[in-house]
Design an enzyme around this catalytic site. Structure first.
Site, PDB file in Angstrom:
ATOM      1  N   GLY A  84      91.222  42.732  47.699  1.00 23.36           N
ATOM      2  CA  GLY A  84      91.741  41.524  48.348  1.00 23.36           C
ATOM      3  C   GLY A  84      92.148  40.478  47.339  1.00 23.36           C
ATOM      4  O   GLY A  84      91.903  40.608  46.134  1.00 23.36           O
ATOM      5  N   GLY A  86      91.648  37.819  45.303  1.00 26.19           N
ATOM      6  CA  GLY A  86      90.481  37.123  44.774  1.00 26.19           C
ATOM      7  C   GLY A  86      90.827  35.776  44.165  1.00 26.19           C
ATOM      8  O   GLY A  86      89.963  34.930  43.950  1.00 26.19           O
ATOM      9  N   ARG A  87      92.092  35.600  43.866  1.00 29.00           N
ATOM     10  CA  ARG A  87      92.493  34.291  43.314  1.00 29.00           C
ATOM     11  C   ARG A  87      93.879  33.913  43.811  1.00 29.00           C
ATOM     12  O   ARG A  87      94.629  33.218  43.129  1.00 29.00           O
ATOM     13  CB  ARG A  87      92.477  34.324  41.791  1.00 29.00           C
ATOM     14  CG  ARG A  87      93.312  35.450  41.257  1.00 29.00           C
ATOM     15  CD  ARG A  87      93.580  35.355  39.807  1.00 29.00           C
ATOM     16  NE  ARG A  87      94.145  36.643  39.408  1.00 29.00           N
ATOM     17  CZ  ARG A  87      94.687  36.871  38.251  1.00 29.00           C
ATOM     18  NH1 ARG A  87      94.745  35.934  37.366  1.00 29.00           N
ATOM     19  NH2 ARG A  87      95.179  38.049  37.965  1.00 29.00           N
ATOM     20  N   LYS A 107      98.612  31.232  43.119  1.00 24.34           N
ATOM     21  CA  LYS A 107      97.754  32.140  42.356  1.00 24.34           C
ATOM     22  C   LYS A 107      96.938  31.294  41.379  1.00 24.34           C
ATOM     23  O   LYS A 107      97.515  30.567  40.560  1.00 24.34           O
ATOM     24  CB  LYS A 107      98.667  33.112  41.589  1.00 24.34           C
ATOM     25  CG  LYS A 107      98.036  34.439  41.292  1.00 24.34           C
ATOM     26  CD  LYS A 107      99.048  35.403  40.713  1.00 24.34           C
ATOM     27  CE  LYS A 107      98.354  36.449  39.892  1.00 24.34           C
ATOM     28  NZ  LYS A 107      99.298  37.284  39.164  1.00 24.34           N
ATOM     29  N   ASP A 119      86.147  33.708  39.425  1.00 21.74           N
ATOM     30  CA  ASP A 119      86.134  32.279  39.765  1.00 21.74           C
ATOM     31  C   ASP A 119      87.325  31.870  40.627  1.00 21.74           C
ATOM     32  O   ASP A 119      87.437  30.717  41.027  1.00 21.74           O
ATOM     33  CB  ASP A 119      86.079  31.432  38.478  1.00 21.74           C
ATOM     34  CG  ASP A 119      87.229  31.749  37.534  1.00 21.74           C
ATOM     35  OD1 ASP A 119      88.161  32.482  37.932  1.00 21.74           O
ATOM     36  OD2 ASP A 119      87.201  31.251  36.383  1.00 21.74           O
ATOM     37  N   ARG A 178     100.834  46.015  49.846  1.00 22.26           N
ATOM     38  CA  ARG A 178     100.714  46.954  48.723  1.00 22.26           C
ATOM     39  C   ARG A 178     100.332  48.330  49.242  1.00 22.26           C
ATOM     40  O   ARG A 178      99.871  48.449  50.378  1.00 22.26           O
ATOM     41  CB  ARG A 178      99.601  46.475  47.774  1.00 22.26           C
ATOM     42  CG  ARG A 178      99.717  45.027  47.385  1.00 22.26           C
ATOM     43  CD  ARG A 178      98.347  44.323  47.426  1.00 22.26           C
ATOM     44  NE  ARG A 178      98.508  42.868  47.317  1.00 22.26           N
ATOM     45  CZ  ARG A 178      98.580  42.206  46.182  1.00 22.26           C
ATOM     46  NH1 ARG A 178      98.432  42.847  45.051  1.00 22.26           N
ATOM     47  NH2 ARG A 178      98.767  40.899  46.168  1.00 22.26           N
ATOM     48  N   ASP A 254      97.020  48.585  43.951  1.00 20.40           N
ATOM     49  CA  ASP A 254      97.113  47.224  44.515  1.00 20.40           C
ATOM     50  C   ASP A 254      98.255  46.455  43.855  1.00 20.40           C
ATOM     51  O   ASP A 254      98.663  45.402  44.345  1.00 20.40           O
ATOM     52  CB  ASP A 254      95.795  46.445  44.335  1.00 20.40           C
ATOM     53  CG  ASP A 254      95.363  46.338  42.883  1.00 20.40           C
ATOM     54  OD1 ASP A 254      95.579  47.301  42.121  1.00 20.40           O
ATOM     55  OD2 ASP A 254      94.814  45.292  42.502  1.00 20.40           O
ATOM     56  N   ASN A 255      98.771  46.974  42.771  1.00 14.13           N
ATOM     57  CA  ASN A 255      99.894  46.309  42.111  1.00 14.13           C
ATOM     58  C   ASN A 255     101.194  47.067  42.369  1.00 14.13           C
ATOM     59  O   ASN A 255     102.138  46.969  41.595  1.00 14.13           O
ATOM     60  CB  ASN A 255      99.633  46.194  40.606  1.00 14.13           C
ATOM     61  CG  ASN A 255      98.443  45.286  40.316  1.00 14.13           C
ATOM     62  OD1 ASN A 255      98.112  44.424  41.126  1.00 14.13           O
ATOM     63  ND2 ASN A 255      97.805  45.479  39.176  1.00 14.13           N
TER      64      ASN A 255
HETATM   65  P1  AMP Z   1      94.835  42.215  38.915  1.00  8.08           P
HETATM   66  O1  AMP Z   1      94.377  42.986  37.729  1.00  8.08           O
HETATM   67  O2  AMP Z   1      95.394  40.874  38.590  1.00  8.08           O
HETATM   68  O3  AMP Z   1      95.732  42.999  39.813  1.00  8.08           O
HETATM   69  O4  AMP Z   1      93.529  41.889  39.757  1.00  8.08           O
HETATM   70  C1  AMP Z   1      92.708  42.871  40.321  1.00  8.08           C
HETATM   71  C2  AMP Z   1      91.785  42.250  41.339  1.00  8.08           C
HETATM   72  O5  AMP Z   1      90.919  41.309  40.737  1.00  8.08           O
HETATM   73  C3  AMP Z   1      92.510  41.517  42.460  1.00  8.08           C
HETATM   74  O6  AMP Z   1      91.851  41.771  43.656  1.00  8.08           O
HETATM   75  C4  AMP Z   1      92.375  40.077  42.061  1.00  8.08           C
HETATM   76  O7  AMP Z   1      92.433  39.218  43.165  1.00  8.08           O
HETATM   77  C5  AMP Z   1      91.014  40.048  41.387  1.00  8.08           C
HETATM   78  N1  AMP Z   1      90.909  38.960  40.407  1.00  8.08           N
HETATM   79  C6  AMP Z   1      91.552  38.879  39.239  1.00  8.08           C
HETATM   80  N2  AMP Z   1      91.222  37.751  38.595  1.00  8.08           N
HETATM   81  C7  AMP Z   1      90.341  37.088  39.368  1.00  8.08           C
HETATM   82  C8  AMP Z   1      89.639  35.855  39.261  1.00  8.08           C
HETATM   83  N3  AMP Z   1      89.776  35.049  38.212  1.00  8.08           N
HETATM   84  N4  AMP Z   1      88.820  35.512  40.280  1.00  8.08           N
HETATM   85  C9  AMP Z   1      88.678  36.303  41.341  1.00  8.08           C
HETATM   86  N5  AMP Z   1      89.306  37.466  41.514  1.00  8.08           N
HETATM   87  C10 AMP Z   1      90.137  37.862  40.545  1.00  8.08           C
HETATM   88 MG    MG Z   2      96.845  42.669  41.393  1.00  5.72          MG
END
Ligand code: AMP
Ligand code: MG
Length: 493
Positions: A84, A86-87, A107, A119, A178, A254-255
């Site tokens: 989900g 997360g940020r 974001k 965070d 996604r 997810d990407n």
């Molecule tokens: P990403 O590698 O950017 O595709 O992130 C993978 C997952 O980690 C996704 O679900 C993001 O929402 C979560 N995520 C990445 N950075 C953070 C953060 N600083 N705080 C909370 N969730 C995060």
């Molecule tokens: Mg992502």
């Protein structure tokens, strides 16, 4: 901004409501007026301060319904059943005058129910990187999410390297659905949600499927047609990346969007010196997402989407698997023909639908030569075009090069020097002079962290015209000196 939200009409299991964090003194670093116009957004009456408030989630515009969406994913091959946003927080959707629908998402605006141990924030560095690279992607002609605004929050975030300025990026996407969104419901066995998600995705991205269903009685299943469309979108996307030397770095499911846009510019990079198995990402220990693995991973990700569709295809899973496999079996040929088609343009071959084995050999000979001589990928193609009409000392005159050049010139369809001029121009149109080189992106980030936005703004301006020579900013075409070279990139999450 006139919102017209539809994702919130899906069942509550698709998302959670979110509230942006409070930030002490948001400051607007960039607002993309051109994009705002494309989206039909008119915020001209707002001051810079107000824009900073809007694009950091401090001021909520009327009609905004802020949510974070749920999804699962295969991350580096391992399944995570619930990730989900997360940020990230979806402010809402807008529809422009061409009836195109877009998500407007913040974001780095604070924690959500999906943040787990994170965070919910973003350091300014990744915001600057995503702004530059996603906009560059757009102007290079590659489907991509875009950047509407970048804000410095005025607060610090804590990352492994220490305390660093925080930022919020406003991302625009045709949607944020996604492969992982499908995986979330498929894994839970939520059949009804899966159907709703597919229907929603078809209405939003592939409405033509409804018509095709009516016209073609043989194609009885919308899920198969849906998979066929996503296969084509993803293959086009990954092929385009590769023709530009782009390495995404985290091709997790997810990407990988359904709409076929590049998403999540984390440890991504355009390569300078050509190396077939080049990787940058510090977290990609085994090179799963290395440059030349991207096609294979694209296929793997599409297989994961197909897995999710099994219950939507046929009552008996064996029947469904057979039908899905038939669609999936088109992938290798599609990948190969798209690659040859696009590479042919890069080499200035006159376009014809019949691809010759010799073309493939020629392409490989040039790439192998670039790799052996450690030459720059982008400038290699640009100089190849130039070598048609003028002398260039870019290429070491090895036997390999002489052989390649002889065969290449034979293959080009020319009768006169005018033809050379034409071929050169056609090659320039697909071989950029400027890409967001990693070392320059790093300089823009470093500058922004210290309050100097000149490189950031200059790069954004330059990269609006990546295929045209720009005298004043031409220094950005130069590859890094050894001491400037960026050896590894980081997620920055
Ligand atoms: P990403 O590698 O950017 O595709 O992130 C993978 C997952 O980690 C996704 O679900 C993001 O929402 C979560 N995520 C990445 N950075 C953070 C953060 N600083 N705080 C909370 N969730 C995060
Ligand atoms: Mg992502």
């Amino acid at each position: 901004m006139k919102f017209d939200n539809t994702y919130v009409d899906l069942p509550e299991s698709f998302y959670s409501e979110s509230t942006p964090d409070e930030f002490s003194s948001p400051e607007l670093l960039a607002y993309n007026e051109d994009l705002a116009e494309t989206l039909g957004i008119d915020l001209k009456e707002l001051t810079q301060e107000e824009l900073a408030q809007v694009f950091s989630g401090q001021k909520i515009l009327e009609g905004s319904q802020i949510i974070s969406t749920v999804y699962a994913a295969h991350q580096f091959g391992s399944f995570v059943p619930r990730l989900g946003d997360g940020r990230a927080m979806l402010l809402g959707e807008v529809v422009n005058s061409k009836k195109q629908r877009f998500d407007i998402q913040l974001k780095g605006s604070g924690p959500t129910v999906y943040s787990r141990n994170g965070d919910g924030l973003s350091a300014l560095g990744p915001v600057i990187r995503e702004y530059i690279v996603s906009e560059a992607m757009h102007y290079l002609g590659v489907p991509t999410t875009r950047a509407l605004a970048a804000v410095h929050t005025g607060d610090s975030v804590f990352r492994p390297g220490g305390e660093t300025p925080g930022g919020v990026l406003t991302r625009v996407a045709s949607s944020h659905i996604r492969i992982g969104t499908f995986q979330y419901f498929a894994n839970r066995g939520d059949y009804n949600e899966l159907i709703e998600l597919m229907d929603y995705s078809i209405d939003r991205h592939f409405p033509e499927i409804r018509q095709e269903m009516k016209e073609n009685s043989e194609e009885l299943n919308p899920a198969l047609l849906f998979l066929r469309k996503v296969i084509r979108k993803q293959i086009t996307l990954v092929t385009q990346w590769m023709t530009l030397g782009f390495i995404h770095g985290v091709m997790n499911t997810d990407n990988t969007t359904i709409c076929g846009e590049t998403i999540d510019f984390g440890p991504c990079a355009f390569m300078d010196i050509y190396k077939a198995d080049k990787k940058f990402s510090s977290i990609d220990s085994y090179g799963r997402y290395a440059y030349n693995s991207q096609r294979k991973i694209c296929a793997w990700n599409l297989c994961r989407l197909a897995d999710c569709l099994i219950p939507l295809i046929a009552k008996k899973s064996e029947d469904a698997v057979e039908l899905l496999n038939k669609e999936l079996s088109t992938i290798p040929t599609l990948l190969e023909t798209q690659w040859l088609e696009r590479l042919s343009l890069k080499f200035g071959f006159v376009h014809n639908s019949e691809f010759k084995k010799e073309d493939d050999d020629l392409i490989n000979a040039f790439l192998e030569y670039l790799e052996k001589e450690e030459l720059d990928f982008t400038l290699g193609f640009r100089n190849l075009a130039e070598s048609l009409t003028e002398n260039t000392d870019f290429f070491p005159e090895t036997e390999d090069f002489k052989n390649f050049k002889e065969s290449w010139l034979k293959r080009l369809n020319f009768n006169s020097s005018e033809d050379f001029e034409k071929i050169k121009k056609s090659m320039w149109q697909v071989n950029p002079r400027y890409i967001p080189r990693n070392h320059q992106v790093e300089k823009a980030i470093q500058g922004a962290n210290e309050g100097d936005l000149s490189t950031f703004h200059e790069m954004n301006e330059l990269l609006k015209n990546p295929y045209n020579y720009q005298e004043k900013l031409d220094r950005y075409s130069i590859p890094p000196q050894p001491e400037e070279e960026v050896k590894a990139t980081f997620c920055g999450t």
